[in-house]
Write a protein that holds these residues in place. Structure first.
Motif, PDB file in Angstrom:
ATOM      1  N   ASP A 370       7.411  -7.731  -6.151  1.00 33.35           N
ATOM      2  CA  ASP A 370       7.218  -9.245  -6.222  1.00 33.35           C
ATOM      3  C   ASP A 370       5.381  -8.959  -6.827  1.00 33.35           C
ATOM      4  O   ASP A 370       4.989 -10.000  -7.370  1.00 33.35           O
ATOM      5  N   GLY A 371       5.668  -7.607  -6.765  1.00 36.79           N
ATOM      6  CA  GLY A 371       4.127  -7.750  -7.848  1.00 36.79           C
ATOM      7  C   GLY A 371       3.471  -5.982  -8.028  1.00 36.79           C
ATOM      8  O   GLY A 371       4.234  -5.272  -7.383  1.00 36.79           O
ATOM      9  N   ALA A 372       1.964  -5.984  -7.888  1.00 35.88           N
ATOM     10  CA  ALA A 372       1.067  -5.041  -7.529  1.00 35.88           C
ATOM     11  C   ALA A 372       0.464  -4.469  -6.395  1.00 35.88           C
ATOM     12  O   ALA A 372      -0.419  -5.567  -6.727  1.00 35.88           O
ATOM     13  N   VAL A 373       0.109  -3.704  -5.668  1.00 37.87           N
ATOM     14  CA  VAL A 373      -0.237  -3.637  -4.849  1.00 37.87           C
ATOM     15  C   VAL A 373      -1.221  -2.784  -4.827  1.00 37.87           C
ATOM     16  O   VAL A 373      -1.593  -1.398  -5.409  1.00 37.87           O
ATOM     17  N   SER A 374      -2.694  -2.778  -4.671  1.00 30.65           N
ATOM     18  CA  SER A 374      -3.754  -1.145  -5.232  1.00 30.65           C
ATOM     19  C   SER A 374      -4.040  -0.415  -3.902  1.00 30.65           C
ATOM     20  O   SER A 374      -3.725  -1.066  -2.802  1.00 30.65           O
ATOM     21  N   MET A 375      -3.541   0.127  -3.814  1.00 33.94           N
ATOM     22  CA  MET A 375      -3.615   1.620  -2.917  1.00 33.94           C
ATOM     23  C   MET A 375      -4.889   1.220  -2.674  1.00 33.94           C
ATOM     24  O   MET A 375      -4.759   2.180  -1.498  1.00 33.94           O
ATOM     25  N   GLN A 376      -6.441   1.784  -3.483  1.00 36.05           N
ATOM     26  CA  GLN A 376      -7.431   1.282  -3.187  1.00 36.05           C
ATOM     27  C   GLN A 376      -7.847   0.665  -2.686  1.00 36.05           C
ATOM     28  O   GLN A 376      -8.155  -0.814  -3.266  1.00 36.05           O
ATOM     29  N   LYS A 377      -8.558   0.745  -1.254  1.00 35.95           N
ATOM     30  CA  LYS A 377      -9.406  -0.685  -0.094  1.00 35.95           C
ATOM     31  C   LYS A 377     -10.363  -1.153  -0.606  1.00 35.95           C
ATOM     32  O   LYS A 377     -11.275  -2.098  -0.878  1.00 35.95           O
TER      33      LYS A 377
END
Length: 387
Positions: A370-377
């Motif tokens: 569904d998209g792209a999610v940053s693994m850096q918080k």
């Protein structure tokens, strides 16, 4: 498989998955065996199959049928290799690594046919293989093999998330340490201390400091110096820490003792917009053309890039590696299709060619359906430290 509860490694099921993928690809390519070469500057392909990261010349002989052999230098490194490797036949590469590797290949019964070569085999070593096996066709196979590693398993994603967490800790330590009078050496020490005790591996800490009023650096440097921070400086960085080669990656700019200058703020705003627009189009099924379309805004703003805009990641520096269209050094694939569970780094290193003001901003990102999610918080921002 060999077990030592104190050594970090993946599950047997994960290694069997990798072995299955490798042998299916070998069958498709008609390879009787694979000949891997690795050293500290290029050993991810060996690490993926063996859990051993080469520190000196290392060969892995991987037959289509039968058991593999891992050969490494130096002699005193062999006990450690045998401890961490999941390959039963792990041993010294002898007084001549190429000769020993050739003997191991012959032991597998490979005297003719196609052998895939992975890694940058030294020229003198390659000549020895060709001389010893006149009926074997040695075929460059880096691209096909690396493609097996682009889509990550759930176990790999868990290791990448741990690496991303360590990398967040690294940038937090950098931001807390940055203040007038602190040297670049001291910043590097703070970065490494943030994750080492918890078992994190060093990846990179590229870092530069420069006056915002008269910039001398617009890309994070691989070598730190004794320069001490001053009010009005910018600190630009690219940080990675990880586990077993699975590292995070993060870039956050810092202003020392004052807010960013108007020029630096403009560069940051363009970098942030480029990052956000690229992230908005990334998902399974998206193409590199869409990424490059969004990145065109950098040159339209009168700016450019130094470092890569974007690259695959996760146990190495992977495809696709992209620059902006205006700065590409060679033709770039615009039809590459992203798949779910690929990991990439979006990292616009934007700078003003007229003033030299530049910075880098970005994160390790996971591709989903569904998209792209940053693994850096760690939050985005142009951080102000030492006020």
């Amino acid at each position: 498989m060999i077990k030592d509860p104190n050594v970090r490694r993946f599950s047997d099921q994960e290694y069997h998955r990798r072995y299955r993928l490798t042998r299916e690809w070998m069958e498709k390519e008609g390879f009787a065996a694979l000949l891997f070469y690795g050293n500290p500057y290029g050993g991810a392909g060996i690490l993926w199959l063996t859990n051993f990261s080469p520190r000196h010349d290392t060969y892995l002989i991987w037959p289509f049928e039968g058991e593999p052999t891992l050969l490494t230098q130096l002699f005193n490194h062999v006990p450690n290799a045998q401890r961490v490797s999941v390959i039963e036949d792990t041993r010294w590469a002898g007084s001549d690594s190429a000769v020993t590797a050739a003997e191991a290949l012959a032991e597998k019964g490979v005297e003719r046919g196609r052998v895939g070569v992975i890694g940058k085999v030294p020229y003198t070593d390659f000549n020895k293989f060709v001389s010893r096996f006149p009926n074997v066709d040695f075929i460059p196979a880096n691209k096909g093999y690396t493609a097996l590693r682009l889509v990550k398993s759930q176990e790999e994603m868990a290791w990448l998330q741990q690496g991303a967490d360590f990398t967040d800790a690294a940038v937090d330590a950098l931001i807390k340490a940055a203040a007038p009078g602190v040297s670049e050496f001291e910043l590097a020490a703070a970065i490494e201390a943030a994750y080492t005790a918890a078992g994190g591996d060093h990846g990179i800490h590229f870092l530069s400091s420069t006056p915002m009023a008269s910039p001398k650096s617009y890309v994070p440097a691989q070598t730190q110096t004794s320069r001490r921070l001053e009010v009005g400086d910018a600190v630009i960085s690219e940080l990675s820490a990880g586990v077993g080669g699975y590292a995070g990656q993060i870039q956050r700019p810092i202003a020392i003792g004052q807010k960013p200058t108007a020029n630096y703020q403009h560069v940051y705003d363009v970098a942030l917009e480029a990052y956000e627009r690229i992230l908005a189009v990334l998902k399974a099924g998206a193409t590199t053309k869409q990424v490059l379309d969004e990145a065109d805004l950098i040159e339209k703003a009168g700016l450019t890039v130094c470092d890569d805009l974007f690259h695959g990641y996760g146990l190495g520096y992977l495809a696709p590696v992209l620059r902006t269209r205006a700065t590409a050094n060679s033709p770039q694939p615009e039809d590459f299709v992203f798949e779910e569970n690929m990991a990439v780094v979006v990292q616009p290193n934007v700078y003003d060619p007229e003033t030299g003001a530049g910075l880098q901003l970005g994160n390790l990102v996971r591709i989903t359906a569904d998209g792209a999610v940053s693994m850096q918080k760690y939050p985005m921002g142009f951080y102000v430290c030492g006020e």
